[in-house]
Scaffold this motif. Structure first.
Motif, mmCIF file in Angstrom:
data_model
loop_
_atom_site.group_PDB
_atom_site.id
_atom_site.type_symbol
_atom_site.label_atom_id
_atom_site.label_comp_id
_atom_site.label_asym_id
_atom_site.label_seq_id
_atom_site.Cartn_x
_atom_site.Cartn_y
_atom_site.Cartn_z
ATOM 1 N N UNK A 8 1.146 -1.089 0.092
ATOM 2 C CA UNK A 8 -0.116 -0.706 -0.081
ATOM 3 C C UNK A 8 1.116 1.444 -0.114
ATOM 4 N N UNK A 9 2.009 1.274 0.849
ATOM 5 C CA UNK A 9 2.890 2.202 0.679
ATOM 6 C C UNK A 9 3.183 2.854 -0.501
ATOM 7 N N UNK A 10 3.777 1.784 -1.219
ATOM 8 C CA UNK A 10 4.071 1.746 -2.454
ATOM 9 C C UNK A 10 3.726 2.462 -3.065
ATOM 10 N N UNK A 11 2.084 1.617 -3.354
ATOM 11 C CA UNK A 11 0.717 2.266 -3.994
ATOM 12 C C UNK A 11 1.148 3.295 -4.436
ATOM 13 N N UNK A 12 0.881 4.409 -2.884
ATOM 14 C CA UNK A 12 0.291 5.316 -2.134
ATOM 15 C C UNK A 12 1.512 6.470 -3.166
ATOM 16 N N UNK A 43 6.730 -0.604 -13.155
ATOM 17 C CA UNK A 43 5.151 -1.038 -13.647
ATOM 18 C C UNK A 43 3.954 -2.185 -13.459
ATOM 19 N N UNK A 44 4.383 -3.254 -13.239
ATOM 20 C CA UNK A 44 3.440 -3.745 -12.208
ATOM 21 C C UNK A 44 2.535 -3.547 -11.481
ATOM 22 N N UNK A 45 3.310 -2.930 -9.777
ATOM 23 C CA UNK A 45 1.888 -1.301 -9.739
ATOM 24 C C UNK A 45 1.174 -1.065 -10.973
#
Length: 66
Positions: A8-12, A43-45
């Motif tokens: 979630x942190x990476x996505x945010x 790229x994946x996210x």
């Protein structure tokens, strides 16, 4: 494997980077750099976010908020 909170942190971080890059958008490499992520992870996210309609990739290859 990453914990859910870590993902979630990476996505945010990616979403914040895309918001800061509006309206021009960001390349995958730029988004990864801004989110402090390796390009393949970014790229994946981004692909997962696109599948949910949260981001989109333009004809120019740049990612923008969806």
């Amino acid at each position: 494997m990453d914990s859910p909170a870590h993902v979630v942190g990476r996505t945010a971080g990616l979403l914040r980077a895309l918001a800061a890059g509006e309206p021009e958008g960001l390349t995958t490499t730029q988004a990864g750099q801004a989110g402090d992520l390796p390009r393949p992870t970014a790229h994946r996210l981004l692909g997962d976010l696109a599948a949910e309609g949260l981001v989109e990739r333009g004809d120019d290859g740049r990612w923008r908020l969806g």
